[in-house]
Scaffold this motif. Structure first.
Motif, mmCIF file in Angstrom:
data_model
loop_
_atom_site.group_PDB
_atom_site.id
_atom_site.type_symbol
_atom_site.label_atom_id
_atom_site.label_comp_id
_atom_site.label_asym_id
_atom_site.label_seq_id
_atom_site.Cartn_x
_atom_site.Cartn_y
_atom_site.Cartn_z
ATOM 1 N N MET A 18 -138.944 -24.901 -113.645
ATOM 2 C CA MET A 18 -139.053 -26.347 -113.786
ATOM 3 C C MET A 18 -139.108 -26.656 -115.268
ATOM 4 O O MET A 18 -139.933 -26.087 -115.991
ATOM 5 C CB MET A 18 -140.301 -26.888 -113.099
ATOM 6 N N VAL A 19 -138.221 -27.529 -115.701
ATOM 7 C CA VAL A 19 -138.209 -27.988 -117.084
ATOM 8 C C VAL A 19 -138.592 -29.462 -117.069
ATOM 9 O O VAL A 19 -138.046 -30.245 -116.285
ATOM 10 C CB VAL A 19 -136.816 -27.791 -117.726
ATOM 11 N N ASP A 20 -139.535 -29.811 -117.912
ATOM 12 C CA ASP A 20 -139.915 -31.218 -118.047
ATOM 13 C C ASP A 20 -138.638 -32.005 -118.343
ATOM 14 O O ASP A 20 -137.921 -31.696 -119.296
ATOM 15 C CB ASP A 20 -140.919 -31.356 -119.187
ATOM 16 N N PRO A 21 -138.319 -33.013 -117.525
ATOM 17 C CA PRO A 21 -137.081 -33.777 -117.742
ATOM 18 C C PRO A 21 -136.931 -34.341 -119.153
ATOM 19 O O PRO A 21 -135.814 -34.518 -119.632
ATOM 20 C CB PRO A 21 -137.167 -34.899 -116.701
ATOM 21 N N ARG A 22 -138.030 -34.557 -119.843
ATOM 22 C CA ARG A 22 -137.944 -35.065 -121.215
ATOM 23 C C ARG A 22 -137.336 -34.036 -122.170
ATOM 24 O O ARG A 22 -136.909 -34.401 -123.266
ATOM 25 C CB ARG A 22 -139.335 -35.460 -121.730
ATOM 26 N N TYR A 23 -137.298 -32.757 -121.734
ATOM 27 C CA TYR A 23 -136.799 -31.699 -122.611
ATOM 28 C C TYR A 23 -135.580 -30.990 -122.029
ATOM 29 O O TYR A 23 -135.210 -29.917 -122.503
ATOM 30 C CB TYR A 23 -137.921 -30.691 -122.895
ATOM 31 N N SER A 24 -134.938 -31.590 -121.050
ATOM 32 C CA SER A 24 -133.747 -30.952 -120.464
ATOM 33 C C SER A 24 -132.606 -30.970 -121.478
ATOM 34 O O SER A 24 -132.559 -31.819 -122.366
ATOM 35 C CB SER A 24 -133.340 -31.650 -119.172
ATOM 36 N N GLY A 25 -131.730 -29.991 -121.348
ATOM 37 C CA GLY A 25 -130.578 -29.898 -122.235
ATOM 38 C C GLY A 25 -130.882 -29.301 -123.595
ATOM 39 O O GLY A 25 -130.041 -29.342 -124.489
ATOM 40 N N ARG A 26 -132.062 -28.712 -123.750
ATOM 41 C CA ARG A 26 -132.459 -28.154 -125.049
ATOM 42 C C ARG A 26 -132.623 -26.628 -125.021
ATOM 43 O O ARG A 26 -133.230 -26.059 -125.919
ATOM 44 C CB ARG A 26 -133.759 -28.792 -125.521
#
Length: 162
Positions: free
Chosen positions: A84-92
């Protein structure tokens, strides 16, 4: 980014995005109304299994992964993991770092392969990531997942030989 063992003190930060991801109903087969205590017991695993967090330079928890044997007994040589990746940090690159970490853990722990039992086919970023790291789709359960936007979609079973 640092990946380290998750602690009990990390749970409030994990729970904030865990709850958001689960209640969205787009990627996990967990109950949409999963309570915090039950979620915690499902996610924070004990040895020999593991749960880790990816932490930013400022100490912010960016994402988390749990890794474990996928089966017991004579099937216990196959690992599994969830992310699970915090959606605020997706794509990083957080998901890639966590997935690579779990693969390294599985190899070091003596597992022969890693299997993901239920990857939602519409989760195209995850499917692309897993394939780029050597996973293949073994099969798809047609209409195995009821997506809140796309309706009934397939669940991939994915595999990577270690």
């Amino acid at each position: 980014m640092l990946i380290r063992e998750a602690t009990d003190e990390d749970w409030p930060a994990i729970w904030r995005f865990f709850r958001e991801i689960v209640t969205a109903g787009e990627t996990f087969t967990y109950p949409l109304d999963l309570g915090e205590d039950e979620a915690r017991s499902w996610w924070l695993l004990v040895h020999p299994n593991r749960t880790v967090v990816a932490v930013g330079a400022d100490g912010t928890i960016l994402g988390t992964a749990k890794m474990n044997n996928n089966h017991m007994g004579n099937g216990s040589h196959i690992a599994s993991a969830s992310y699970m990746v915090d959606p605020r940090y997706s794509g990083r690159g957080v998901g890639r770092a966590l997935c690579t970490h779990t693969l390294d853990w599985a190899r070091a722990s003596g597992f022969r392969a890693m299997q993901f039992n239920a990857v939602v086919e519409t989760n195209i970023h995850a499917v692309r990531l897993y394939r780029s790291l050597g996973f293949e789709i073994l099969g798809t359960l047609p209409e195995g997942f009821k997506h809140p936007v796309h309706g009934f979609v397939g669940l991939h079973n994915m595999y990577c030989r270690l």
